[in-house]
Design a protein around this motif. Structure first.
Motif, PDB file in Angstrom:
ATOM      1  N   THR A 209      12.581  -9.682   1.365  1.00 57.05           N
ATOM      2  CA  THR A 209      12.006  -8.784   2.379  1.00 57.05           C
ATOM      3  C   THR A 209      11.325  -7.602   1.708  1.00 57.05           C
ATOM      4  O   THR A 209      10.211  -7.224   2.092  1.00 57.05           O
ATOM      5  CB  THR A 209      13.108  -8.288   3.329  1.00 57.05           C
ATOM      6  OG1 THR A 209      13.739  -9.416   3.943  1.00 57.05           O
ATOM      7  CG2 THR A 209      12.555  -7.387   4.401  1.00 57.05           C
ATOM      8  N   ASP A 210      11.973  -7.041   0.700  1.00 57.88           N
ATOM      9  CA  ASP A 210      11.382  -5.905  -0.018  1.00 57.88           C
ATOM     10  C   ASP A 210      10.075  -6.310  -0.695  1.00 57.88           C
ATOM     11  O   ASP A 210       9.082  -5.578  -0.645  1.00 57.88           O
ATOM     12  CB  ASP A 210      12.358  -5.347  -1.051  1.00 57.88           C
ATOM     13  CG  ASP A 210      13.569  -4.675  -0.417  1.00 57.88           C
ATOM     14  OD1 ASP A 210      13.498  -4.347   0.792  1.00 57.88           O
ATOM     15  OD2 ASP A 210      14.570  -4.481  -1.124  1.00 57.88           O
TER      16      ASP A 210
ATOM     17  N   ALA B 295       2.074  -3.945   2.058  1.00 58.78           N
ATOM     18  CA  ALA B 295       1.517  -2.604   1.839  1.00 58.78           C
ATOM     19  C   ALA B 295       0.298  -2.677   0.916  1.00 58.78           C
ATOM     20  O   ALA B 295      -0.712  -2.003   1.160  1.00 58.78           O
ATOM     21  CB  ALA B 295       2.580  -1.680   1.253  1.00 58.78           C
ATOM     22  N   ASP B 296       0.374  -3.521  -0.120  1.00 61.38           N
ATOM     23  CA  ASP B 296      -0.766  -3.685  -1.022  1.00 61.38           C
ATOM     24  C   ASP B 296      -1.962  -4.277  -0.277  1.00 61.38           C
ATOM     25  O   ASP B 296      -3.097  -3.826  -0.451  1.00 61.38           O
ATOM     26  CB  ASP B 296      -0.399  -4.593  -2.200  1.00 61.38           C
ATOM     27  CG  ASP B 296       0.602  -3.954  -3.142  1.00 61.38           C
ATOM     28  OD1 ASP B 296       0.788  -2.719  -3.073  1.00 61.38           O
ATOM     29  OD2 ASP B 296       1.212  -4.689  -3.939  1.00 61.38           O
ATOM     30  N   ILE B 297      -1.697  -5.277   0.555  1.00 60.98           N
ATOM     31  CA  ILE B 297      -2.774  -5.914   1.319  1.00 60.98           C
ATOM     32  C   ILE B 297      -3.387  -4.917   2.294  1.00 60.98           C
ATOM     33  O   ILE B 297      -4.609  -4.866   2.455  1.00 60.98           O
ATOM     34  CB  ILE B 297      -2.249  -7.169   2.049  1.00 60.98           C
ATOM     35  CG1 ILE B 297      -1.944  -8.265   1.028  1.00 60.98           C
ATOM     36  CG2 ILE B 297      -3.244  -7.667   3.079  1.00 60.98           C
ATOM     37  CD1 ILE B 297      -1.210  -9.456   1.609  1.00 60.98           C
ATOM     38  N   ARG B 298      -2.552  -4.117   2.933  1.00 60.41           N
ATOM     39  CA  ARG B 298      -3.075  -3.098   3.862  1.00 60.41           C
ATOM     40  C   ARG B 298      -3.981  -2.116   3.128  1.00 60.41           C
ATOM     41  O   ARG B 298      -5.033  -1.728   3.630  1.00 60.41           O
ATOM     42  CB  ARG B 298      -1.929  -2.342   4.524  1.00 60.41           C
ATOM     43  CG  ARG B 298      -1.263  -3.099   5.622  1.00 60.41           C
ATOM     44  CD  ARG B 298      -0.178  -2.265   6.271  1.00 60.41           C
ATOM     45  NE  ARG B 298       0.514  -3.030   7.293  1.00 60.41           N
ATOM     46  CZ  ARG B 298       1.751  -2.827   7.666  1.00 60.41           C
ATOM     47  NH1 ARG B 298       2.452  -1.848   7.102  1.00 60.41           N
ATOM     48  NH2 ARG B 298       2.310  -3.569   8.600  1.00 60.41           N
ATOM     49  N   GLY B 299      -3.570  -1.724   1.941  1.00 54.49           N
ATOM     50  CA  GLY B 299      -4.387  -0.804   1.152  1.00 54.49           C
ATOM     51  C   GLY B 299      -5.726  -1.408   0.786  1.00 54.49           C
ATOM     52  O   GLY B 299      -6.781  -0.781   0.925  1.00 54.49           O
ATOM     53  N   ARG B 300      -5.697  -2.675   0.326  1.00 57.34           N
ATOM     54  CA  ARG B 300      -6.945  -3.343  -0.033  1.00 57.34           C
ATOM     55  C   ARG B 300      -7.816  -3.562   1.190  1.00 57.34           C
ATOM     56  O   ARG B 300      -9.043  -3.455   1.115  1.00 57.34           O
ATOM     57  CB  ARG B 300      -6.658  -4.667  -0.734  1.00 57.34           C
ATOM     58  CG  ARG B 300      -6.223  -4.451  -2.184  1.00 57.34           C
ATOM     59  CD  ARG B 300      -6.118  -5.751  -2.917  1.00 57.34           C
ATOM     60  NE  ARG B 300      -4.713  -6.151  -2.836  1.00 57.34           N
ATOM     61  CZ  ARG B 300      -4.275  -7.379  -2.810  1.00 57.34           C
ATOM     62  NH1 ARG B 300      -5.108  -8.385  -2.832  1.00 57.34           N
ATOM     63  NH2 ARG B 300      -2.986  -7.639  -2.739  1.00 57.34           N
TER      64      ARG B 300
END
Length: 119
Positions: free
Chosen positions: A49-50, A57-62
Motif C-alpha cells: 500500500t505504501d 503521488a509520483d504519477i500525480r506529479g508527472r
C-alpha cells in the motif's frame, strides 16, 4: 571434568544462564514472528500500500507537469497557424479540427463497411 570455558563462580553461572535465557527468548520470538502468517500478510499489504501510494503521488506529479505543458501547447499551435502561409480558412483551428475529425470518421466508416462486406 570441567570445561575450561565453564565458570566455576556461582554468580558467573547465574549471569550466563540469564544471558542464555534471554537469547533463547529472542530466538523464540523471532520464530513466532515468522510463523505468524496473518501478521506477516498484514505487513506485506501495508508495504504494498505504501509503495502504491508513493507511485500514485509520483504519477500525480508527472501528470500535473504534463498538464501544465499541455496548457501552453494550444496557444503555441494557434500562434503557429496564424503565422503560417496557409489560406485564411485553414488557419483557424476549429475548421481544421472539424476537417480532421471528418476525415477520421470517414476512414473508420470505410473500414467498418469493408469488414462487414467480407463477413
Amino acid at each position: 571434568m570441567n570445561e575450561p570455558a565453564t565458570p566455576t563462580d556461582p554468580q558467573q553461572l547465574r549471569a550466563e544462564i540469564e544471558q542464555k535465557r534471554a537469547d533463547l527468548g529472542d530466538t523464540v520470538q523471532q520464530l513466532a514472528a515468522k510463523a505468524d502468517v496473518k501478521t506477516r500478510a498484514k505487513q506485506a499489504l501495508g508495504d504494498a500500500t505504501d509503495k502504491t501510494k508513493q507511485r500514485l503521488a509520483d504519477i500525480r506529479g508527472r501528470t500535473a507537469e504534463a498538464a501544465d505543458t499541455a496548457k501552453d501547447k494550444p496557444a503555441t499551435a494557434q500562434q503557429k497557424l496564424a503565422d503560417s502561409d496557409l489560406p485564411a480558412p485553414l488557419r483557424r483551428p476549429l475548421p481544421l479540427a472539424v476537417i480532421a475529425a471528418a476525415t477520421v470518421a470517414a476512414i473508420i466508416t470505410v473500414i467498418v463497411v469493408a469488414r462487414r462486406r467480407r463477413s
